[in-house]
Enzyme design. Structure first.
Site, short mmCIF file in Angstrom:
data_model
loop_
_atom_site.label_atom_id
_atom_site.label_comp_id
_atom_site.label_asym_id
_atom_site.label_seq_id
_atom_site.Cartn_x
_atom_site.Cartn_y
_atom_site.Cartn_z
N TYR A 162 1.01 -1.08 0.12
CA TYR A 162 0.01 -0.02 -0.05
C TYR A 162 0.73 1.48 -0.17
CZ TYR A 162 -2.88 3.67 2.24
OH TYR A 162 -3.41 4.80 2.77
N1 LIG Z 1 -7.52 4.65 7.11
C1 LIG Z 1 -6.10 5.20 7.47
O1 LIG Z 1 -5.84 5.12 8.72
C2 LIG Z 1 -5.46 5.95 6.38
C3 LIG Z 1 -4.35 6.81 6.69
C4 LIG Z 1 -3.58 7.43 5.87
C5 LIG Z 1 -4.13 7.69 4.56
N2 LIG Z 1 -5.36 7.14 4.36
C6 LIG Z 1 -6.04 7.31 2.99
O2 LIG Z 1 -6.76 8.56 3.21
C7 LIG Z 1 -7.68 8.46 2.11
C8 LIG Z 1 -9.32 8.71 2.80
O3 LIG Z 1 -9.27 7.80 3.61
P1 LIG Z 1 -10.99 7.51 4.30
O4 LIG Z 1 -10.87 6.86 5.52
O5 LIG Z 1 -11.56 8.69 4.09
O6 LIG Z 1 -11.36 6.27 3.08
P2 LIG Z 1 -12.72 5.58 2.99
O7 LIG Z 1 -13.59 6.18 3.82
O8 LIG Z 1 -12.25 4.34 2.71
O9 LIG Z 1 -13.17 6.39 1.49
C9 LIG Z 1 -12.51 5.98 0.39
C10 LIG Z 1 -13.58 6.56 -0.85
O10 LIG Z 1 -12.66 5.92 -1.99
C11 LIG Z 1 -14.03 5.64 -3.11
N3 LIG Z 1 -13.49 4.60 -3.74
C12 LIG Z 1 -13.18 3.43 -3.82
N4 LIG Z 1 -12.88 2.97 -4.95
C13 LIG Z 1 -13.17 3.88 -5.85
C14 LIG Z 1 -13.33 3.64 -7.44
N5 LIG Z 1 -13.01 2.71 -8.17
N6 LIG Z 1 -13.60 5.01 -8.05
C15 LIG Z 1 -14.21 5.85 -7.08
N7 LIG Z 1 -14.06 6.03 -5.80
C16 LIG Z 1 -13.72 4.93 -5.20
C17 LIG Z 1 -15.21 4.73 -1.97
O11 LIG Z 1 -16.04 4.53 -2.51
P3 LIG Z 1 -17.35 3.94 -1.82
O12 LIG Z 1 -17.93 5.01 -0.94
O13 LIG Z 1 -18.15 3.94 -3.28
O14 LIG Z 1 -16.87 2.59 -1.25
C18 LIG Z 1 -14.74 5.79 -0.78
O15 LIG Z 1 -15.95 6.51 -0.64
C19 LIG Z 1 -7.41 7.10 1.21
O16 LIG Z 1 -6.59 7.59 0.04
C20 LIG Z 1 -6.55 6.22 1.98
O17 LIG Z 1 -5.73 5.51 1.54
C21 LIG Z 1 -6.20 6.43 5.07
#
Ligand SMILES: NC(=O)c1ccc[n+]([C@@H]2O[C@H](COP(=O)([O-])OP(=O)(O)OC[C@H]3O[C@@H](n4cnc5c(N)ncnc54)[C@H](OP(=O)(O)O)[C@@H]3O)[C@@H](O)[C@H]2O)c1
Length: 217
Positions: free
Chosen positions: A125
């Site tokens: 990742y």
């Molecule tokens: N979780 C952590 O602790 C963490 C830490 C550092 C960075 N991040 C990064 O922060 C960012 C946002 O995190 P978050 O927690 O807000 O993520 P999240 O709640 O999982 O939201 C991700 C969104 O991406 C959308 N998505 C997935 N596949 C897609 C596709 N093919 N086309 C268009 N949209 C798509 C999902 O759509 P659906 O609603 O339809 O599923 C969801 O709304 C991500 O880039 C993640 O990698 C996360």
């Protein structure tokens, strides 16, 4: 500005739309399903359909800036990490360059500055995020890369710890709300353009923390 948010139905995206509205922007929420349109409207965004694994570029039409906060998430396989976090992000960068959308804010991850420092199951990742970030940095776009640490659903504090162009390994978790507020602050000017900024939870007001002359707290 018209700001298109890719991943608008996600944890950061949902929090970002009303903040963009409050700051005087016109948010466009790019989502994968029409079932999500009401949620986007309720949060003050104009919903548009776009799937990073399929067609999404028309949803960016008319945008002045893009926020990429999509992600495959931890419950899918590495195939989706490659297709969404890496390839999807690169496709978004290319779509912006083609359409003359100059401003791009990428939500990356802590550690993506140097994947060799990370081992274990999260490394693929981190590599995906690193490669997508590099593609953005090598593009002609005015980019800001935000690299938050582990995200929480706690209330925002309006305060963070921000590290410009360095990627320290330890610090407190950060709320999705504070990351969303940081995005709005980045879009408020060009102070963060050309920088990759690692974000932890912290005690410095966001506007102050995101000035490059104050790089660590
Ligand atoms: N979780 C952590 O602790 C963490 C830490 C550092 C960075 N991040 C990064 O922060 C960012 C946002 O995190 P978050 O927690 O807000 O993520 P999240 O709640 O999982 O939201 C991700 C969104 O991406 C959308 N998505 C997935 N596949 C897609 C596709 N093919 N086309 C268009 N949209 C798509 C999902 O759509 P659906 O609603 O339809 O599923 C969801 O709304 C991500 O880039 C993640 O990698 C996360």
């Amino acid at each position: 500005m018209v700001v298109a948010v890719i991943g608008a139905n996600g944890g950061i995206g949902r929090r970002l739309l009303p903040l963009l509205n409050d700051a005087g922007h016109e948010p466009v929420g790019v989502v994968r399903s029409e079932d999500q349109f009401d949620t986007i409207r309720e949060r003050g965004g104009e919903p548009r359909l776009g799937d990073l694994e399929d067609e999404f570029a028309p949803a960016l039409e008319g945008a002045d800036a893009i926020v990429f906060t999509a992600g495959a998430g931890g419950s899918t396989g590495w195939d989706k990490t490659i297709l969404v976090d890496l390839w999807g992000a690169e496709r978004a960068v290319r779509a912006c360059a083609k359409r003359g959308i100059d401003r791009f804010v990428m939500i990356s991850s802590r550690g993506a500055g140097d994947p060799e420092r990370r081992q274990g199951p999260i490394k693929p990742y981190i590599v995906a995020k690193h490669v997508a970030d590099r593609t953005l940095q090598r593009s002609s776009l005015d980019e800001t890369i935000l690299r938050p640490t582990r995200l929480t659903d706690e209330e925002g504090t309006g305060r963070v710890a921000a590290y410009f162009d360095e990627d320290p390994e330890t610090g407190d978790p950060i709320s999705r709300a504070d990351v969303a507020q940081s995005v709005v602050t980045c879009l408020d000017g060009d102070a963060t353009v050309g920088h990759a900024i690692t974000l932890y939870g912290g005690g410095t007001p966001i506007e102050e923390a995101l000035r490059p002359d104050r790089s660590t707290q």
